[in-house]
Motif scaffolding. Structure first.
Motif, short mmCIF file in Angstrom:
data_model
loop_
_atom_site.label_atom_id
_atom_site.label_comp_id
_atom_site.label_asym_id
_atom_site.label_seq_id
_atom_site.Cartn_x
_atom_site.Cartn_y
_atom_site.Cartn_z
N ILE A 270 0.85 -1.19 0.00
CA ILE A 270 0.00 0.00 0.00
C ILE A 270 0.89 1.24 0.00
O ILE A 270 1.92 1.30 0.67
CB ILE A 270 -0.95 -0.01 1.20
N PHE A 274 -3.81 5.37 -0.93
CA PHE A 274 -4.94 4.67 -0.33
C PHE A 274 -5.78 5.58 0.56
O PHE A 274 -7.00 5.72 0.37
CB PHE A 274 -4.43 3.47 0.45
N GLU A 290 -3.99 7.70 7.72
CA GLU A 290 -2.88 6.88 7.25
C GLU A 290 -1.99 6.49 8.41
O GLU A 290 -1.74 7.30 9.33
CB GLU A 290 -2.06 7.62 6.19
N LEU A 331 -9.23 -0.86 -3.10
CA LEU A 331 -8.00 -1.66 -3.14
C LEU A 331 -7.84 -2.38 -4.47
O LEU A 331 -6.74 -2.39 -5.05
CB LEU A 331 -8.02 -2.68 -2.00
N TYR A 335 -4.63 -1.29 -6.67
CA TYR A 335 -3.53 -2.26 -6.59
C TYR A 335 -3.94 -3.59 -7.24
O TYR A 335 -3.95 -4.65 -6.60
CB TYR A 335 -3.15 -2.50 -5.12
#
Length: 446
Positions: A270, A274, A290, A331, A335
């Protein structure tokens, strides 16, 4: 809510302690663990004995009678040192084995007193269901000493489980966040599911909690919080768990091995995109911070991870299931080469676990004797087709080779939608009152 605003709540087990006759006559077995305490934190079993309740045996769920086992574990104790009573381990014990255990215990009735947290994949309620089925088959009465749902009882969320995906993280068609107390859920299961599994309903009594109202979460009851399992340490954990437990079915860490399980998620791959991407969704009642962390055990143990912490800012508007579904879609979009679903036989050694369950526990659906059709309730998504008979063992075989996310979600629809790049939120209807899926007749509280 301040202490002055709290309403006094008396749990079912406290009412039984005050009035031992509520459980009926005969030799009683207590299904309990470390959460089975009176409001003054005295353990229920010795207190009931002192009050004259005729307890002859104790029955422990996953994590064991004293709650020392991690997810997917129990305890080896055969006798409780505090009471001298024999201890019977019910974890991974179902079908005929559980029938034999009840017969051998010599009990005339079981009293169930475990603290649930309101999520379908939290396994204590399925221990309750399995015992209800065995009690019906063996002629043992079943008594639920009810406790409040710590998430409150105004809201249910998520789809009903498809019976084809029945396992120990979901035996019957209930939503991800069900919005019921254990007593209410027992009433529902005893009408729609237990007779199909046992050939008859259980002889069920619910000792209701006094003073609880559906708008009350754990903090509003005035009752002490006892962590129901090792990875649900606080009410804040319970609040996010119905959503972030879905990360058990992915290759992300869901915070096990830290002091904030299920409140944080992360992975080695990550990056800085994100948290801002989640913030841009403007999901109600939650903010994302974060963070970086290193889990001490479980997925990615000892590795530096980057991810987010969920900060719930408004519990009334926060929808944990919809929030987690939106996170999973982000996500997959950000990714695509790193994000992955985890299978129930992925061979990693640390297992995909729902707290109160492991992959092996999910496979326990293969020997429940719970019958082919476990559809219940009145919701539009209720199905009665396609359910395989778990007692045949086929359910275990299928569970072993399915992505764990499908068992957690209760079908493969979420995984397929996210993998296709479709918006998965239409699969998750907006939060609604539990009566919409369960019906008014099972509700005990207003």
């Amino acid at each position: 809510m301040s202490t002055d605003d709290r309403v006094a709540v008396t749990t079912g087990i406290a009412r039984l302690h005050a009035s031992p006759g509520l459980a009926g006559p005969g030799r009683l077995g207590l299904v309990t663990n470390h959460t089975g305490v009176l409001p003054d934190l005295r353990p229920a079993a010795p207190a009931l004995l002192a009050a004259g309740v005729r307890l002859v045996a104790l029955f422990g769920p996953e994590h064991g009678l004293h709650g020392t086992g991690q997810a997917g574990e129990s305890e080896d104790a055969e006798r409780d040192p505090a009471t001298g009573l024999p201890v019977h381990d019910t974890y991974r014990c179902d079908g005929e084995r559980l029938d034999q255990l009840l017969r051998a215990s010599g009990v005339d009735a079981l009293v169930y007193d475990l603290q649930d947290i309101g999520a379908r994949f939290y396994t204590y309620v399925w221990t309750m269901y399995d015992l209800m089925v065995s009690a019906a088959r063996t002629g043992v009465r079943f008594v639920v000493a009810d406790r409040p749902n710590p998430l409150g009882g105004l809201v249910s969320e998520g789809p009903l489980l498809d019976p084809e995906w029945a396992s120990f993280v979901g035996r019957a068609a209930t939503p991800v966040r069900h919005g019921l107390t254990c007593g209410e859920l027992a009433r529902l299961l005893n009408t729609a599911a237990v007779p199909r599994a046992a050939g008859r309903a259980a002889d069920l009594t619910v000792i209701e909690t006094a003073g609880w109202r559906r708008h009350m979460d754990a903090g509003a009851t005035g009752l002490p919080w006892v962590a129901p399992s090792p990875n649900i340490p606080t009410p804040a954990t319970a609040a996010v768990y119905p959503g972030t437990c879905l990360f058990e079915g992915t290759n992300l860490s869901e915070g096990r091995g830290t002091t904030q399980p299920f409140e944080i998620v992360g992975a080695p791959w990550i990056d800085a995109r994100f948290a801002p991407s989640l913030a841009a969704l403007a999901l109600p009642g939650v903010r994302f911070r974060e963070l970086r962390y290193v889990p001490a055990f479980h997925k990615h143990a000892g590795r530096p991870l980057r991810g987010v912490q969920l900060h719930v800012t408004d519990r009334a508007s926060f929808a944990p299931v919809r929030t987690a579904v939106a996170m999973l879609a982000v996500l997959r979009r950000l990714y695509p080469d790193d994000f992955a679903w985890r299978g129930t036989d992925d061979g990693t050694g640390d297992g995909a676990r729902a707290d109160g369950d492991t992959i092996d526990g999910a496979q326990a659906g293969g020997d429940t004797g719970s019958g082919a059709d476990t559809s219940i309730g009145s919701g539009a998504d209720t199905r009665s087709d396609g359910g395989a008979d778990p007692s045949s063992g086929g359910g275990a075989a299928r569970s072993r080779h399915r992505p764990f996310i499908d068992l957690l979600w209760g079908s493969d629809r979420l995984r397929r939608a996210i993998d296709a790049g479709d918006d998965p939120l239409p699969l998750c209807d907006p939060p609604s009152p539990p009566r919409r899926w369960a019906g008014d007749d099972v509700l005990l509280y207003s």
